[in-house]
Design a protein around this motif. Structure first.
Motif, PDB file in Angstrom:
ATOM      1  N   VAL A  52       0.860  -1.181   0.000  1.00 31.92           N
ATOM      2  CA  VAL A  52       0.000   0.000   0.000  1.00 31.92           C
ATOM      3  C   VAL A  52       0.895   1.229   0.000  1.00 31.92           C
ATOM      4  O   VAL A  52       1.846   1.319   0.788  1.00 31.92           O
ATOM      5  CB  VAL A  52      -0.914   0.002   1.248  1.00 31.92           C
ATOM      6  CG1 VAL A  52      -1.693   1.309   1.346  1.00 31.92           C
ATOM      7  CG2 VAL A  52      -1.865  -1.188   1.214  1.00 31.92           C
ATOM      8  N   THR A  53       0.604   2.171  -0.876  1.00 34.55           N
ATOM      9  CA  THR A  53       1.454   3.358  -1.001  1.00 34.55           C
ATOM     10  C   THR A  53       0.682   4.657  -0.765  1.00 34.55           C
ATOM     11  O   THR A  53       1.182   5.736  -1.065  1.00 34.55           O
ATOM     12  CB  THR A  53       2.093   3.411  -2.401  1.00 34.55           C
ATOM     13  OG1 THR A  53       1.047   3.422  -3.399  1.00 34.55           O
ATOM     14  CG2 THR A  53       3.006   2.215  -2.615  1.00 34.55           C
ATOM     15  N   GLY A  54      -0.530   4.550  -0.226  1.00 38.61           N
ATOM     16  CA  GLY A  54      -1.309   5.745   0.050  1.00 38.61           C
ATOM     17  C   GLY A  54      -2.789   5.481  -0.099  1.00 38.61           C
ATOM     18  O   GLY A  54      -3.239   4.328  -0.128  1.00 38.61           O
ATOM     19  N   VAL A  55      -3.563   6.558  -0.214  1.00 41.74           N
ATOM     20  CA  VAL A  55      -5.025   6.437  -0.270  1.00 41.74           C
ATOM     21  C   VAL A  55      -5.600   7.373  -1.324  1.00 41.74           C
ATOM     22  O   VAL A  55      -4.979   8.356  -1.731  1.00 41.74           O
ATOM     23  CB  VAL A  55      -5.666   6.775   1.102  1.00 41.74           C
ATOM     24  CG1 VAL A  55      -5.148   5.867   2.203  1.00 41.74           C
ATOM     25  CG2 VAL A  55      -5.466   8.249   1.467  1.00 41.74           C
ATOM     26  N   ARG A  56      -6.813   7.014  -1.747  1.00 33.36           N
ATOM     27  CA  ARG A  56      -7.677   7.941  -2.489  1.00 33.36           C
ATOM     28  C   ARG A  56      -8.787   8.349  -1.535  1.00 33.36           C
ATOM     29  O   ARG A  56      -9.386   7.493  -0.874  1.00 33.36           O
ATOM     30  CB  ARG A  56      -8.273   7.283  -3.736  1.00 33.36           C
ATOM     31  CG  ARG A  56      -7.272   7.048  -4.854  1.00 33.36           C
ATOM     32  CD  ARG A  56      -7.944   6.531  -6.121  1.00 33.36           C
ATOM     33  NE  ARG A  56      -8.550   5.223  -5.914  1.00 33.36           N
ATOM     34  CZ  ARG A  56      -9.853   4.992  -5.893  1.00 33.36           C
ATOM     35  NH1 ARG A  56     -10.711   5.994  -6.050  1.00 33.36           N
ATOM     36  NH2 ARG A  56     -10.321   3.780  -5.699  1.00 33.36           N
ATOM     37  N   ALA A  57      -9.053   9.648  -1.477  1.00 39.82           N
ATOM     38  CA  ALA A  57     -10.037  10.139  -0.517  1.00 39.82           C
ATOM     39  C   ALA A  57     -10.984  11.121  -1.174  1.00 39.82           C
ATOM     40  O   ALA A  57     -10.576  11.918  -2.041  1.00 39.82           O
ATOM     41  CB  ALA A  57      -9.342  10.799   0.670  1.00 39.82           C
ATOM     42  N   SER A  58     -12.226  11.050  -0.755  1.00 35.91           N
ATOM     43  CA  SER A  58     -13.247  11.978  -1.234  1.00 35.91           C
ATOM     44  C   SER A  58     -13.308  13.176  -0.295  1.00 35.91           C
ATOM     45  O   SER A  58     -13.435  13.017   0.925  1.00 35.91           O
ATOM     46  CB  SER A  58     -14.606  11.272  -1.276  1.00 35.91           C
ATOM     47  OG  SER A  58     -15.631  12.182  -1.609  1.00 35.91           O
ATOM     48  N   THR A  59     -13.205  14.372  -0.875  1.00 35.62           N
ATOM     49  CA  THR A  59     -13.270  15.613  -0.101  1.00 35.62           C
ATOM     50  C   THR A  59     -14.285  16.544  -0.763  1.00 35.62           C
ATOM     51  O   THR A  59     -14.710  16.297  -1.900  1.00 35.62           O
ATOM     52  CB  THR A  59     -11.903  16.309  -0.046  1.00 35.62           C
ATOM     53  OG1 THR A  59     -11.630  16.893  -1.335  1.00 35.62           O
ATOM     54  CG2 THR A  59     -10.790  15.331   0.315  1.00 35.62           C
ATOM     55  N   PRO A  60     -14.698  17.605  -0.084  1.00 36.78           N
ATOM     56  CA  PRO A  60     -15.629  18.553  -0.728  1.00 36.78           C
ATOM     57  C   PRO A  60     -15.096  19.119  -2.035  1.00 36.78           C
ATOM     58  O   PRO A  60     -15.867  19.525  -2.909  1.00 36.78           O
ATOM     59  CB  PRO A  60     -15.787  19.652   0.337  1.00 36.78           C
ATOM     60  CG  PRO A  60     -15.548  18.962   1.628  1.00 36.78           C
ATOM     61  CD  PRO A  60     -14.475  17.947   1.328  1.00 36.78           C
ATOM     62  N   GLY A  61     -13.773  19.141  -2.212  1.00 41.23           N
ATOM     63  CA  GLY A  61     -13.190  19.664  -3.440  1.00 41.23           C
ATOM     64  C   GLY A  61     -12.960  18.611  -4.499  1.00 41.23           C
ATOM     65  O   GLY A  61     -12.412  18.905  -5.564  1.00 41.23           O
ATOM     66  N   GLY A  62     -13.376  17.358  -4.239  1.00 40.88           N
ATOM     67  CA  GLY A  62     -13.177  16.278  -5.197  1.00 40.88           C
ATOM     68  C   GLY A  62     -12.298  15.180  -4.608  1.00 40.88           C
ATOM     69  O   GLY A  62     -11.899  15.224  -3.443  1.00 40.88           O
ATOM     70  N   THR A  63     -11.983  14.198  -5.435  1.00 38.85           N
ATOM     71  CA  THR A  63     -11.164  13.078  -4.986  1.00 38.85           C
ATOM     72  C   THR A  63      -9.688  13.453  -5.053  1.00 38.85           C
ATOM     73  O   THR A  63      -9.226  14.020  -6.047  1.00 38.85           O
ATOM     74  CB  THR A  63     -11.417  11.837  -5.849  1.00 38.85           C
ATOM     75  OG1 THR A  63     -12.805  11.477  -5.746  1.00 38.85           O
ATOM     76  CG2 THR A  63     -10.571  10.664  -5.390  1.00 38.85           C
TER      77      THR A  63
END
Length: 416
Positions: A135-146
């Motif tokens: 695992v090298t990190g994450v994708r995250a959903s934020t108010p400004g987009g992914t």
């Protein structure tokens, strides 16, 4: 760092002090308040010790409410009374501390931090970044987009329903054990004449309730009901809930009618424990409830999350200080060592909790008589009390002084 609860915030603080850069993702929106009203407030004496080691305790000390004793009543008779001042440890008293106060103190940097902590909230992890087996990190959903966040280590501090545990595959062999009951949480005005420095457990047959003082002057109540029994309780109306509370604590009957006037004044907690065989994989590690969900008995969740953070931080920082070629192997070794060090304490707490759960739910006359006998034996023997309760309340401490000499310890909480 996925999750901004006590474990995630404590680990972020410890890592930045050790020179690491941290990105912390918290899914709660701060603009919508501080979240549920029934989050854990109880800190064991060992939790106080850990906060002191993090340099946070002095900042929250005045807001903490010290607890002096634990009492258990069964069928209207006291069968166990514990005075925490009688234990020979530097940090002897549990405290109640509102979680927003604790989180704010953990989030506040002190002095010059070698590392940085960038907080994204609200931010919800929707996937992991993976290269080969790591695992090298994450994708995250934020108010400004992914957004995509790359990291040498991804930490799942995201609670009992951890998304990181699920997405990383660490949940595949996890064992969830439902317990025989659920808990309805609520708050009541403190009954007249009650000592606000006591934890109370009230048992009547196979029913029991936890009555815990809260920092806002109320009493938090955890009322046990049979697993899946909320529908039946609600079918009986609020009157049935008031009756159940009055049966356990007759002196709280008026407070129950005053404090619970709608079902929205309550919250249901589904009780289960989760055992996760592996807390880490290449590039990812779990801590707190994500790694080892415990029941609410003896209020162990926050304390184990803090202990995880304090244990993990120096191991991770040392591994990340290696050159790039040695880093991955050093990090894997560090994460495995973290689990080996922390697992025995978690295992002991879980075993103690499960024993208490079974004791609380006994219903037959011979079984309840035996329960009362066992508690009275514990009450009569200081040595037995230390043996049984020390793993829950003082796992990281060694006896430091006889109780009478420890009363003036600087660790004492100023009475509120």
């Amino acid at each position: 760092m996925v999750g901004g609860g006590p474990g995630g915030r404590a680990l972020a603080l410890a890592l930045t002090r050790l020179g690491c850069d941290v990105v912390l993702l918290e899914k709660r929106n701060p603009a919508r308040g501080t979240g549920p009203a029934f989050r854990g407030e109880s800190l064991s004496p060992d939790g106080v010790r850990l906060l002191a080691g993090l340099g946070v305790w002095e900042r929250v000390r005045e807001a903490a409410h010290r607890v002096d004793r634990l009492e258990i009543e069964d069928a209207g008779h006291r069968v166990l009374g514990v005075r925490f001042a009688d234990f020979p440890y530097r940090y002897r008293h549990p405290v109640e501390l509102a979680q927003p106060t604790l989180l704010a103190a953990l989030a506040e940097p002190t002095g010059s931090q070698p590392g940085t902590c960038t907080v994204l909230e609200p931010a919800t992890v929707v996937g992991l970044l993976v290269e080969g087996p790591a695992v090298t990190g994450v994708r995250a959903s934020t108010p400004g987009g992914t957004v995509r966040i790359s990291a040498a280590l991804t930490v799942g501090a995201d609670g009992r329903f951890s998304a990181v545990r699920r997405l990383s595959g660490l949940a595949e062999r996890a064992r969830q054990l439902p317990l025989e009951r659920d808990v309805v949480w609520l708050k009541l005005p403190t009954p007249a004449g009650w000592d606000r420095r006591a934890y109370r457990v009230r048992i009547a047959g196979g029913s029991h309730g936890l009555f815990l003082p809260s920092t806002d002057g109320t009493v938090r109540v955890g009322l046990n009901i049979p697993k899946g029994g909320l529908r039946e309780l609600r079918a009986g109306g609020l009157g049935l809930l008031h009756t159940r509370l009055a049966q356990l604590a007759p002196e709280a009957a008026e407070s129950a009618r005053e404090g619970v006037r709608n079902w929205s004044d309550t919250a249901l907690l589904d009780i289960f424990t989760t055992e996760v065989p592996r807390w880490s994989a290449p590039g990812v590690v779990l801590l707190g409830d994500a790694a080892h969900t415990l029941s609410p008995v003896l209020g162990q969740g926050v304390n184990h999350a803090l202990a995880d953070a304090v244990e993990l931080a120096p191991l991770v920082a040392e591994a990340l200080s290696r050159d790039r070629r040695a880093r991955n192997r050093a990090l894997t070794t560090a994460l495995q060592l973290f689990q080996r060090r922390r697992e025995p304490d978690v295992r002991r707490s879980r075993a103690l909790q499960l024993r208490q759960e079974r004791m609380f739910t006994l219903t037959s006359p011979p079984a309840t008589a035996l329960r009362r006998t066992l508690y009275r034996a514990l009450d009569a023997s200081p040595a037995l009390r230390r043996r049984v309760l020390a793993p829950a309340y003082f796992p990281g401490q060694s006896p430091s002084a006889p109780p009478e000499a420890a009363h003036s310890s600087p660790s004492e909480v100023t009475p509120a």
